[in-house]
Design an enzyme around this catalytic site. Structure first.
Site, short mmCIF file in Angstrom:
data_model
loop_
_atom_site.label_atom_id
_atom_site.label_comp_id
_atom_site.label_asym_id
_atom_site.label_seq_id
_atom_site.Cartn_x
_atom_site.Cartn_y
_atom_site.Cartn_z
CG ASP A 1 35.64 40.63 47.39
OD1 ASP A 1 35.62 41.79 46.95
OD2 ASP A 1 35.02 40.28 48.42
CD GLU B 1 38.85 44.53 47.70
OE1 GLU B 1 38.19 45.57 47.64
OE2 GLU B 1 38.38 43.47 48.18
C1 NOJ Z 1 35.10 44.37 48.08
C2 NOJ Z 1 34.14 44.56 46.97
O1 NOJ Z 1 34.75 45.33 45.95
C3 NOJ Z 1 32.90 45.20 47.55
O2 NOJ Z 1 32.00 45.64 46.57
C4 NOJ Z 1 32.26 44.19 48.47
O3 NOJ Z 1 31.15 44.78 49.11
C5 NOJ Z 1 33.25 43.71 49.54
N1 NOJ Z 1 34.54 43.40 49.02
C6 NOJ Z 1 32.72 42.47 50.22
O4 NOJ Z 1 32.71 41.39 49.33
#
Ligand code: NOJ
Ligand code: CA
Length: 598
Positions: A238, A290
């Site tokens: 993430d 991500e």
């Molecule tokens: C990306 C995640 O997909 C999202 O749902 C989250 O709120 C943020 N990162 C923070 O962790």
């Protein structure tokens, strides 16, 4: 552009004024290069089809209104029949759930509402029995403010943990710098006892970890190894691009560019490489990252195998191309050319040897059909199939978001009180309560883009609460569950579900659709057309993104020799013709041949 009230208002209302989207066998015998790519020892995840499960909303097994691991286990057969090979679950760890699990308080415990460690072990075993693999979410940019590291970080006596997070003095009673948060106005929270501010790129309950501290990195690696030892096959990192912070944390010259700036930490690549070497103990573990704050070929470095960083980039531009820079929660009307451009850039991101994943929705974005398709009753199914056709014919690993396989749509939110997303509630306070934005303008955007649209419970059947729970669901079920549900889809041979099933089989049968060259041959703003080619194989993927019939000219000298799949049952393709007339929301995959060939 500086963020100020005037140009912000202009931007938000301009979004509103724009027009709304036009609505609202042969098998491949492959050349050796592709044969090599398909070798079973090589990157299983490239030919796999992934499915994203948002556990909280997937299937509740005990009537408390919250989806759980046992609920997922009870639906593994459904997923296997669909044809998926791997599942990514959103965070399953102990958490106060301020950000639905992206605020982790204990990385080694299963969230009680989701089940027990024994349930998790059984999930892995049940998946293995079905030859499916599990990818978990690793949230290591930040923890929950309830994590014992953060609690210790605040204690006066225990200075050892202070440096696990990023604490700074304010500038004469102000914040340490002008950093905004993704989820609120400022990225700093003041602690009255310690008399310092701590950094949080997301909610204030999600303090950012200090990756410059080796003890933090060791702690993160140990937690990851704990799960790998249980038989997990994949890690989805993430917000991985924001883990390294800029030395001295200087204020931003242009705060609207905060995403790019947060992703420019000087140690970013070093930390990802260290992570790679410390935790990917086996070659068959896949790592998805991500990617926030990078576009196109800038992404290539993260996924170049020679650099030993990540295997697969999650290119968020595939979703955010229709949002004003820095304002992901505002939406501009969909334009096919913008979407194609985002796909083109994502193709460049792969560079020579890298790999990406292709998704048309996830838990942070609206429902695909409502976002790029046509959610009206007449075109919902056709457009869901059209998007599926695109998703399954990209040179990237498809990641199907739960419910897209049955064409689920956005929820008809009418008031701010119906939303649960804390990021949205913060923004309501920042923009509407403070008078910076009219409530109806705010709601216009929230209805179209807010994350809760895709978080409403999975629609299993037409029984109360859509068969998701026997209790009260944590977030309301979309009222269209009576006709949009998995049970209906399974029993209707023409459903989006069965169409996905066929596409998944085709993708395995025709590796050119995975590994072949991608060439966009679109000529107008209604029809999206591209070729997938390898050796003598040439396939045309063509989609009509409109409610009107559209003409499409085949590439010069070519004719259609085979229909692999098409979404309109009654549609007969004139094989001999050079010009096709594509019905509204038509989509198909066609084998092309030279005119000269018999
Ligand atoms: C990306 C995640 O997909 C999202 O749902 C989250 O709120 C943020 N990162 C923070 O962790
Ligand atoms: Ca439950």
């Amino acid at each position: 552009m500086k963020i100020n009230k005037l140009n912000f208002l202009a931007l938000a209302s301009a979004c509103l004024l724009w027009h709304p989207p036009v609505l609202a066998s042969h098998q491949d015998t492959q050349p050796s290069a592709i044969k090599q790519m398909m070798h079973p020892n090589r990157s299983w995840w490239k030919s796999a089809v992934f499915y994203q499960v948002y556990l909280r909303s997937f299937k509740d097994s005990n009537g408390d209104g919250i989806g759980d691991i046992n609920g997922l286990i009870s639906k593994l057969d459904y997923l296997q029949q669909l044809g998926v090979n791997a599942i990514w679950i959103n965070p399953h760890y102990e958490s106060p759930n301020k950000d639905n699990g992206y605020d982790i308080s204990d990385y080694r415990k299963v969230l009680k509402e989701f089940g027990t460690m024994a349930d998790f072990d059984r999930l892995i075993a049940e998946m293995k029995r079905r030859q499916m693999r599990l990818m978990i979410d690793i949230v290591a940019n930040h923890t929950s403010d309830q994590h014992h590291w953060f609690k210790s970080s605040q204690s006066q006596g225990n200075v050892q943990y202070r440096d696990f997070y990023i604490w700074r003095d304010g500038r004469s009673d102000q914040k340490p710098n002008n950093y905004p948060s993704f989820f609120s106005e400022t990225a700093w929270e003041y602690h009255p006892v310690i008399k310092k501010h701590y950094l949080h790129y997301y909610l204030k309950e999600q303090p950012d970890l200090n990756w410059d501290n080796p003890a933090v990195r060791q702690g993160v690696y140990q937690d990851i190894l704990f799960w790998l030892n249980k038989g997990v096959s994949g890690l989805r990192f993430d917000s991985i691009t924001t883990i390294s912070k800029k030395p001295g944390l200087p204020s931003l010259a242009d705060p609207s560019k905060f995403e790019e700036e947060y992703a420019k930490g000087p140690k970013l690549h070093d930390y990802i490489q260290e992570l790679h070497h410390r935790v990917y103990i086996r070659d068959d573990i896949v790592s998805f990252g991500e990617i926030v704050g990078y576009k196109g070929d800038e992404i290539a470095n993260f996924i170049d195998p020679k650099r030993h960083e990540l295997d697969v980039a999650i290119d968020t531009n595939l979703m955010f191309f229709d949002r004003p820079a820095g304002y992901q929660w505002l939406i501009k009307p969909f334009r096919l050319s913008d979407y194609r451009h985002a796909i083109e850039l994502s193709n460049r991101a792969r560079g020579q040897h890298g790999w990406t994943t292709f998704f048309i929705a996830n838990h942070d974005n609206p429902r695909a059909v409502s976002h790029y398709g046509d959610a009206s009753p007449r075109f919902r199914v056709a457009s869901a199939k059209a998007l599926a056709t695109i998703q399954m014919t990209q040179p990237a690993t498809p990641m199907i978001y739960q419910g897209d396989e049955i064409g689920m749509t956005n929820y008809p939110f009418q008031s701010i009180h119906e939303f649960q997303d804390q990021a949205l509630i913060n923004r309501w306070d920042n923009y509407v309560r403070s008078g910076k934005m009219a409530p109806n303008v705010f709601l216009y955007h929230a209805q179209r883009v807010n994350r809760d649209n895709s978080r409403t419970p999975m629609q299993w059947d037409h029984s109360p609460s859509a068969g998701f729970t026997t209790g009260v669901p944590w977030l309301t079920v979309n009222p269209n569950y009576r006709w949009v549900n998995a049970d209906q889809a399974i029993h209707d041979p023409q459903s989006t579900y069965h169409y996905y099933q066929k596409l998944i089989v085709l993708r395995q049968q025709y590796p050119t659709l995975i590994f072949g060259r991608y060439r966009d041959i679109t000529t107008d703003d209604h029809v999206f057309a591209y070729l997938r080619e390898s050796g003598a194989h040439q396939y045309l993927v063509v989609t009509n993104f409109s409610r009107q019939a559209q003409r499409f000219h085949l590439p010069a000298g070519k004719k259609i020799s085979q229909i692999l799949i098409a979404n309109n049952r009654a549609f007969q393709l004139p094989f001999a013709h050079h010009t096709l007339v594509l019905p509204a929301w038509h989509a198909g995959i066609y084998r092309l041949q030279s005119q000269a060939n018999p």
